[in-house]
Motif scaffolding. Structure first.
Motif, PDB file in Angstrom:
ATOM      1  N   LEU A 186     -63.031  22.866  -1.899  1.00  0.00           N
ATOM      2  CA  LEU A 186     -62.740  21.736  -1.020  1.00  0.00           C
ATOM      3  C   LEU A 186     -63.877  21.513  -0.036  1.00  0.00           C
ATOM      4  N   GLY A 187     -64.194  20.236   0.215  1.00  0.00           N
ATOM      5  CA  GLY A 187     -65.128  19.910   1.278  1.00  0.00           C
ATOM      6  C   GLY A 187     -64.493  20.152   2.642  1.00  0.00           C
ATOM      7  N   ARG A 188     -65.311  20.345   3.643  1.00  0.00           N
ATOM      8  CA  ARG A 188     -64.790  20.655   4.980  1.00  0.00           C
ATOM      9  C   ARG A 188     -64.399  19.372   5.717  1.00  0.00           C
ATOM     10  N   GLY A 189     -63.307  19.483   6.455  1.00  0.00           N
ATOM     11  CA  GLY A 189     -62.844  18.359   7.256  1.00  0.00           C
ATOM     12  C   GLY A 189     -61.974  18.859   8.385  1.00  0.00           C
ATOM     13  N   PHE A 190     -61.212  17.972   8.969  1.00  0.00           N
ATOM     14  CA  PHE A 190     -60.328  18.321  10.082  1.00  0.00           C
ATOM     15  C   PHE A 190     -59.346  19.407   9.658  1.00  0.00           C
ATOM     16  N   SER A 191     -59.128  20.369  10.561  1.00  0.00           N
ATOM     17  CA  SER A 191     -58.215  21.476  10.282  1.00  0.00           C
ATOM     18  C   SER A 191     -57.276  21.671  11.470  1.00  0.00           C
ATOM     19  N   CYS A 192     -56.044  22.058  11.180  1.00  0.00           N
ATOM     20  CA  CYS A 192     -55.056  22.233  12.249  1.00  0.00           C
ATOM     21  C   CYS A 192     -53.971  23.170  11.725  1.00  0.00           C
ATOM     22  N   ASN A 193     -53.123  23.667  12.631  1.00  0.00           N
ATOM     23  CA  ASN A 193     -52.037  24.550  12.208  1.00  0.00           C
ATOM     24  C   ASN A 193     -50.725  23.825  11.973  1.00  0.00           C
ATOM     25  N   SER A 194     -50.748  22.489  11.918  1.00  0.00           N
ATOM     26  CA  SER A 194     -49.526  21.694  11.819  1.00  0.00           C
ATOM     27  C   SER A 194     -49.624  20.691  10.680  1.00  0.00           C
ATOM     28  N   LEU A 195     -48.623  20.672   9.820  1.00  0.00           N
ATOM     29  CA  LEU A 195     -48.572  19.664   8.757  1.00  0.00           C
ATOM     30  C   LEU A 195     -48.429  18.264   9.339  1.00  0.00           C
ATOM     31  N   ASP A 196     -47.672  18.141  10.408  1.00  0.00           N
ATOM     32  CA  ASP A 196     -47.535  16.826  11.045  1.00  0.00           C
ATOM     33  C   ASP A 196     -48.889  16.311  11.523  1.00  0.00           C
ATOM     34  N   ALA A 197     -49.729  17.199  12.052  1.00  0.00           N
ATOM     35  CA  ALA A 197     -51.056  16.794  12.517  1.00  0.00           C
ATOM     36  C   ALA A 197     -51.949  16.393  11.349  1.00  0.00           C
ATOM     37  N   LEU A 198     -51.888  17.136  10.235  1.00  0.00           N
ATOM     38  CA  LEU A 198     -52.673  16.762   9.062  1.00  0.00           C
ATOM     39  C   LEU A 198     -52.218  15.412   8.515  1.00  0.00           C
ATOM     40  N   HIS A 199     -50.923  15.174   8.556  1.00  0.00           N
ATOM     41  CA  HIS A 199     -50.377  13.892   8.124  1.00  0.00           C
ATOM     42  C   HIS A 199     -50.944  12.761   8.981  1.00  0.00           C
ATOM     43  N   ALA A 200     -50.943  12.977  10.301  1.00  0.00           N
ATOM     44  CA  ALA A 200     -51.486  11.959  11.214  1.00  0.00           C
ATOM     45  C   ALA A 200     -52.970  11.735  10.961  1.00  0.00           C
ATOM     46  N   ALA A 201     -53.724  12.808  10.730  1.00  0.00           N
ATOM     47  CA  ALA A 201     -55.160  12.686  10.466  1.00  0.00           C
ATOM     48  C   ALA A 201     -55.416  11.942   9.165  1.00  0.00           C
ATOM     49  N   CYS A 202     -54.578  12.178   8.181  1.00  0.00           N
ATOM     50  CA  CYS A 202     -54.720  11.487   6.900  1.00  0.00           C
ATOM     51  C   CYS A 202     -54.463   9.991   7.080  1.00  0.00           C
ATOM     52  N   LEU A 203     -53.424   9.642   7.824  1.00  0.00           N
ATOM     53  CA  LEU A 203     -53.141   8.230   8.083  1.00  0.00           C
ATOM     54  C   LEU A 203     -54.277   7.558   8.846  1.00  0.00           C
ATOM     55  N   ARG A 204     -54.985   8.308   9.698  1.00  0.00           N
ATOM     56  CA  ARG A 204     -56.094   7.755  10.473  1.00  0.00           C
ATOM     57  C   ARG A 204     -57.377   7.626   9.652  1.00  0.00           C
ATOM     58  N   GLY A 205     -57.351   8.093   8.406  1.00  0.00           N
ATOM     59  CA  GLY A 205     -58.533   7.955   7.564  1.00  0.00           C
ATOM     60  C   GLY A 205     -59.571   9.043   7.737  1.00  0.00           C
ATOM     61  N   LEU A 206     -59.162  10.215   8.249  1.00  0.00           N
ATOM     62  CA  LEU A 206     -60.122  11.281   8.491  1.00  0.00           C
ATOM     63  C   LEU A 206     -60.433  12.109   7.255  1.00  0.00           C
ATOM     64  N   GLY A 207     -59.667  11.941   6.195  1.00  0.00           N
ATOM     65  CA  GLY A 207     -59.967  12.717   4.997  1.00  0.00           C
ATOM     66  C   GLY A 207     -58.842  12.704   3.992  1.00  0.00           C
ATOM     67  N   ILE A 208     -58.980  13.584   3.009  1.00  0.00           N
ATOM     68  CA  ILE A 208     -58.002  13.721   1.926  1.00  0.00           C
ATOM     69  C   ILE A 208     -57.118  14.929   2.232  1.00  0.00           C
ATOM     70  N   ALA A 209     -55.831  14.764   2.085  1.00  0.00           N
ATOM     71  CA  ALA A 209     -54.882  15.848   2.342  1.00  0.00           C
ATOM     72  C   ALA A 209     -54.006  16.064   1.128  1.00  0.00           C
ATOM     73  N   ARG A 210     -53.490  17.251   1.037  1.00  0.00           N
ATOM     74  CA  ARG A 210     -52.474  17.557   0.027  1.00  0.00           C
ATOM     75  C   ARG A 210     -51.202  17.929   0.782  1.00  0.00           C
ATOM     76  N   LEU A 211     -50.247  17.001   0.805  1.00  0.00           N
ATOM     77  CA  LEU A 211     -49.092  17.134   1.686  1.00  0.00           C
ATOM     78  C   LEU A 211     -47.779  17.052   0.906  1.00  0.00           C
ATOM     79  N   PRO A 212     -46.723  17.651   1.431  1.00  0.00           N
ATOM     80  CA  PRO A 212     -45.421  17.587   0.761  1.00  0.00           C
ATOM     81  C   PRO A 212     -44.926  16.154   0.642  1.00  0.00           C
ATOM     82  N   SER A 213     -44.226  15.889  -0.438  1.00  0.00           N
ATOM     83  CA  SER A 213     -43.743  14.535  -0.678  1.00  0.00           C
ATOM     84  C   SER A 213     -42.782  14.073   0.411  1.00  0.00           C
ATOM     85  N   PHE A 214     -42.043  15.016   1.044  1.00  0.00           N
ATOM     86  CA  PHE A 214     -41.105  14.585   2.082  1.00  0.00           C
ATOM     87  C   PHE A 214     -41.840  14.004   3.292  1.00  0.00           C
TER      88      PHE A 214
END
Length: 297
Positions: free
Chosen positions: A213-241
């Protein structure tokens, strides 16, 4: 003193860690506790505790008595609960935990509905991404969305934990979309900054070598990764829920769907300690969680 009362007293001392603590819990004096335990030891014919000025420990006889009577006390409590619950409202405490994002999105609505239906049940819900010890911390239930280690816990599968590789339309427009898993090394990938299997994107069914994986934004929260993905900061692999509604609305785009479909999936599981006796209120909440996940995940 009746033997069932002695069991309550004995296990109250174990729970509290001292005679004084058990006395406070039971609303009696420490001398009354000491006297009753002395009477109990006289009847049994062996000391149960070693008492010093600094600490209290179980004797060998005490350990044997504790191991042999724990289930008996639980069964007595269950019989009383069943009688009470059969003749009146379902009541009593339930202590449970769930991971933060899953708990907020899926577990909490089910629990709130259950609380409305059974107002005399006191639910203590802890949302945390830390793995808690259900037995040590005295939880009745846990909902987790991770690969489960081998343990004595009783596990029940609630739903597939399907994950989706996704990015915002803005990110794809700026950086392009990966067409094969190997392309991910050249993209900004959003990952958790905690140890564990979540960042090992094992695509195409490859168990041994996670995708680079290429390096990008990192955090300890799935909610934060979800928000970062919506903001266009990178590609995420997130639960369907977390992302299914965003994909339907076009806020996120699913990527590498074929590779993801062939990857290994974990499950959302309901866990409980291996207690032989499960109160009816806990069984009813288990049924509510099973039914809720069947219809909403």
């Amino acid at each position: 003193m009746a033997q069932d009362g002695e069991l309550d007293l004995f296990h109250a001392i174990l729970d509290a860690g001292s005679f004084a603590g058990a006395a406070r819990q039971l609303g009696v004096t420490p001398s009354a506790v000491s006297k009753r335990i002395s009477q109990m030891e006289g009847r049994i014919g062996a000391p149960l505790f070693v008492r010093t000025t600094r600490r209290m420990t179980l004797t060998e006889a005490g350990r044997t008595y504790a191991a042999g009577t724990k289930d008996i006390l639980a069964r007595l409590t269950q019989v009383e609960n069943d009688i009470a619950e059969g003749t009146g409202a379902i009541r009593g405490p339930i202590r449970m935990t769930a991971s933060t994002a899953l708990g907020r999105r899926k577990v909490l609505p089910i629990v709130l509905d259950f609380s409305e239906s059974y107002p005399d049940v006191d639910i203590d819900l802890t949302l945390t991404d830390a793995l808690v010890d259900l037995v040590e911390d005295r939880y009745d239930l846990a909902v987790r969305s991770a690969v489960l280690p081998d343990s004595s816990l009783i596990a029940r599968r609630l739903a597939d934990n399907r994950r989706i590789i996704c990015a915002s339309p803005d990110y794809v427009e700026r950086r392009g979309a990966p067409t094969v898993p190997e392309d991910l090394s050249g993209h900004a990938c959003l990952t958790l900054n905690v140890s564990g299997p979540f960042n090992a994107w094992r695509l195409m069914g490859d168990r041994d070598s996670p995708t680079d994986l290429g390096r990008g934004f990192s955090c300890n929260s799935l909610d934060a990764l979800h928000a970062a993905c919506l903001r266009g900061l990178g590609i995420a692999r997130l639960p369907s829920f977390l992302v299914a509604d965003d994909i339907v609305a076009g806020r996120l785009l699913a990527l590498l769907s074929e590779a993801e479909e062939r990857s290994d999936r974990s499950a959302i599981s309901l866990l409980r300690p291996p207690n032989e006796v499960v109160p009816r209120r806990v069984r009813l909440l288990v049924d509510a969680l099973v039914e809720g996940f069947r219809h909403h995940v």
